[in-house]
Design a protein around this motif. Structure first.
Motif, PDB file in Angstrom:
ATOM      1  N   ARG A  20       0.877  -4.900   0.148  1.00  0.00           N
ATOM      2  CA  ARG A  20      -0.353  -4.347  -0.420  1.00  0.00           C
ATOM      3  C   ARG A  20      -1.065  -5.356  -1.324  1.00  0.00           C
ATOM      4  O   ARG A  20      -2.273  -5.273  -1.533  1.00  0.00           O
ATOM      5  CB  ARG A  20      -0.047  -3.069  -1.203  1.00  0.00           C
ATOM      6  CG  ARG A  20       0.504  -1.955  -0.338  1.00  0.00           C
ATOM      7  CD  ARG A  20      -0.516  -1.539   0.729  1.00  0.00           C
ATOM      8  NE  ARG A  20       0.180  -1.137   1.949  1.00  0.00           N
ATOM      9  CZ  ARG A  20      -0.423  -0.832   3.089  1.00  0.00           C
ATOM     10  NH1 ARG A  20      -1.735  -0.908   3.163  1.00  0.00           N
ATOM     11  NH2 ARG A  20       0.268  -0.496   4.148  1.00  0.00           N
ATOM     12  N   ILE A  33      -3.603  -7.141   0.677  1.00  0.00           N
ATOM     13  CA  ILE A  33      -4.801  -6.329   0.913  1.00  0.00           C
ATOM     14  C   ILE A  33      -5.680  -6.313  -0.339  1.00  0.00           C
ATOM     15  O   ILE A  33      -6.912  -6.431  -0.261  1.00  0.00           O
ATOM     16  CB  ILE A  33      -4.386  -4.900   1.316  1.00  0.00           C
ATOM     17  CG1 ILE A  33      -3.632  -4.949   2.658  1.00  0.00           C
ATOM     18  CG2 ILE A  33      -5.600  -3.991   1.419  1.00  0.00           C
ATOM     19  CD1 ILE A  33      -3.096  -3.619   3.119  1.00  0.00           C
ATOM     20  N   GLU A  34      -5.040  -6.195  -1.504  1.00  0.00           N
ATOM     21  CA  GLU A  34      -5.821  -6.188  -2.747  1.00  0.00           C
ATOM     22  C   GLU A  34      -6.524  -7.528  -2.954  1.00  0.00           C
ATOM     23  O   GLU A  34      -7.679  -7.569  -3.391  1.00  0.00           O
ATOM     24  CB  GLU A  34      -4.889  -5.902  -3.937  1.00  0.00           C
ATOM     25  CG  GLU A  34      -4.305  -4.496  -3.950  1.00  0.00           C
ATOM     26  CD  GLU A  34      -5.379  -3.422  -3.977  1.00  0.00           C
ATOM     27  OE1 GLU A  34      -6.412  -3.644  -4.640  1.00  0.00           O
ATOM     28  OE2 GLU A  34      -5.192  -2.383  -3.312  1.00  0.00           O
ATOM     29  N   GLY A  90      -7.476  -9.522  -0.577  1.00  0.00           N
ATOM     30  CA  GLY A  90      -8.574  -9.523   0.381  1.00  0.00           C
ATOM     31  C   GLY A  90      -9.774  -8.755  -0.134  1.00  0.00           C
ATOM     32  O   GLY A  90     -10.923  -9.188   0.016  1.00  0.00           O
ATOM     33  N   LYS A  91      -9.506  -7.615  -0.758  1.00  0.00           N
ATOM     34  CA  LYS A  91     -10.607  -6.811  -1.302  1.00  0.00           C
ATOM     35  C   LYS A  91     -11.296  -7.546  -2.451  1.00  0.00           C
ATOM     36  O   LYS A  91     -12.516  -7.474  -2.609  1.00  0.00           O
ATOM     37  CB  LYS A  91     -10.072  -5.466  -1.794  1.00  0.00           C
ATOM     38  CG  LYS A  91      -9.678  -4.520  -0.657  1.00  0.00           C
ATOM     39  CD  LYS A  91      -9.135  -3.205  -1.205  1.00  0.00           C
ATOM     40  CE  LYS A  91      -8.765  -2.258  -0.069  1.00  0.00           C
ATOM     41  NZ  LYS A  91      -8.145  -1.006  -0.583  1.00  0.00           N
ATOM     42  N   GLY A 143     -13.890  -9.751  -1.371  1.00  0.00           N
ATOM     43  CA  GLY A 143     -15.053  -9.094  -0.772  1.00  0.00           C
ATOM     44  C   GLY A 143     -14.927  -8.827   0.715  1.00  0.00           C
ATOM     45  O   GLY A 143     -15.948  -8.641   1.387  1.00  0.00           O
ATOM     46  N   ASN A 159     -14.549  -6.741   4.031  1.00  0.00           N
ATOM     47  CA  ASN A 159     -14.716  -5.330   4.403  1.00  0.00           C
ATOM     48  C   ASN A 159     -13.525  -4.880   5.240  1.00  0.00           C
ATOM     49  O   ASN A 159     -12.588  -5.661   5.495  1.00  0.00           O
ATOM     50  CB  ASN A 159     -16.036  -5.132   5.155  1.00  0.00           C
ATOM     51  CG  ASN A 159     -16.125  -6.016   6.394  1.00  0.00           C
ATOM     52  OD1 ASN A 159     -15.109  -6.254   7.049  1.00  0.00           O
ATOM     53  ND2 ASN A 159     -17.320  -6.504   6.698  1.00  0.00           N
ATOM     54  N   THR A 160     -13.553  -3.624   5.691  1.00  0.00           N
ATOM     55  CA  THR A 160     -12.391  -3.066   6.403  1.00  0.00           C
ATOM     56  C   THR A 160     -12.063  -3.852   7.666  1.00  0.00           C
ATOM     57  O   THR A 160     -10.898  -4.182   7.934  1.00  0.00           O
ATOM     58  CB  THR A 160     -12.663  -1.591   6.775  1.00  0.00           C
ATOM     59  OG1 THR A 160     -12.970  -0.870   5.582  1.00  0.00           O
ATOM     60  CG2 THR A 160     -11.449  -0.971   7.435  1.00  0.00           C
ATOM     61  N   LEU A 177     -10.580  -7.145   6.754  1.00  0.00           N
ATOM     62  CA  LEU A 177      -9.205  -6.964   6.266  1.00  0.00           C
ATOM     63  C   LEU A 177      -8.225  -6.814   7.428  1.00  0.00           C
ATOM     64  O   LEU A 177      -7.138  -7.401   7.429  1.00  0.00           O
ATOM     65  CB  LEU A 177      -9.122  -5.723   5.377  1.00  0.00           C
ATOM     66  CG  LEU A 177      -9.466  -5.888   3.901  1.00  0.00           C
ATOM     67  CD1 LEU A 177      -9.440  -4.541   3.215  1.00  0.00           C
ATOM     68  CD2 LEU A 177      -8.476  -6.835   3.231  1.00  0.00           C
TER      69      LEU A 177
END
Length: 282
Positions: A175, A178-179, A181-182, A185, A187-188, A191
């Motif tokens: 996770r 993923i964080e 990556g967010k 910036g 997007n889904t 990601l």
């Protein structure tokens, strides 16, 4: 100009020498691996041949390797070997593709969405517990004894290991990645493409190899459903004609083709996961 051309040629020769120098140890390691892997099978076959020739193993129960090789050569000469191997390989390939595609779609949905996992996963796990042979009467009733029932049978065998590994691979993505990556910036879609898919790739490829192995196991059950060609049919033919050499020849052909297909997937796995430290073994 001549000096530039000379430097270019010199650099090119140095690069080729460097590439050859790197390739040579790799080729030696590969040759050593093949020799080590062949050592035990060759030894077992030699012992088997000697024991068969001195009568320890009765020919009507366990014929000598040379007899089995002769059977395979006869089938190759009359052309029947290629039709049996070809149709069995086609059935496995078709079932593997269908089972894998379904597993990727459903496994991705279940892996990404918790609600989907709550809806689909209990039912899939229940179906996974059903023995493979239990499907045979139902598939024959629904689709007859033609190719659709056989391919469906193999697809069922391939589906479950690929599905489990896809779900496990997606659920096991760190996770923190993923964080991060967010934070950058993404997007889904980005990601999924840049973080989740690469991180879940090892588990997915493991699932593919497991699924292919089960596909080769399920094709035997599938070809027991009234097949007139295929390696599974040869097993039945050998049983009905009391010919153990045909049965063992079929088993050996299953082993060889199954190993070859797994070897292809292993190469794909090594190339896809070349960035992993675990892929580099001493």
């Amino acid at each position: 100009m001549e000096k530039s051309a000379g430097r270019f040629v010199g650099t090119q020769v140095a690069d080729e020498s460097s590439t050859d120098a790197k390739r040579e140890p790799r080729d030696n390691k590969r040759l050593q691996s093949i020799l080590l892997g062949s050592l035990l099978p060759v030894l077992l076959i030699a012992v088997w041949e000697v024991l068969s020739r001195i009568g320890v193993f009765p020919a009507y129960q366990l014929p000598a390797p040379t007899t089995i090789l002769s059977t395979i050569r006869e089938m190759a000469q009359d052309g029947s070997l290629y039709s049996h191997v070809g149709i069995t390989t086609f059935r496995v390939f078709a079932g593997f593709v269908i089972g894998t595609l379904l597993a990727i779609v459903l496994g991705s949905v279940v892996g990404f969405y918790e609600k989907a996992e709550q809806i689909f996963d209990p039912m899939i796990q229940a179906f996974r517990s059903i023995p493979s042979l239990a499907w045979v009467p139902l598939f024959i009733l629904w689709m007859g004894i033609g190719e659709p029932s056989k391919v469906t049978m193999i697809a069922v065998g391939v589906f479950f290991p690929v599905y489990l590994n896809v779900v496990s691979g997606i659920a096991g993505v760190d996770r923190k990645l993923i964080e991060v990556g967010k934070m950058y910036g993404l997007n889904t879609f980005q990601l999924i493409r840049r973080v989740i898919l690469p991180a879940s790739m090892p588990s997915f490829l493991t699932g593919l190899r497991s699924g292919l192995g089960l596909g080769w196991m399920f094709v035997v059950a599938a070809e027991l459903m009234g097949a007139s060609t295929g390696l599974g049919y040869l097993l039945v033919l050998g049983q009905n004609t009391l010919s153990p050499e045909i049965i063992i020849a079929s088993i050996i052909l299953f082993a060889i083709i199954g190993k070859l297909t797994d070897w292809i997937l292993k190469i794909v796995e090594q190339r896809a996961l070349h960035w992993q430290d675990g892929m580099v073994k001493s």
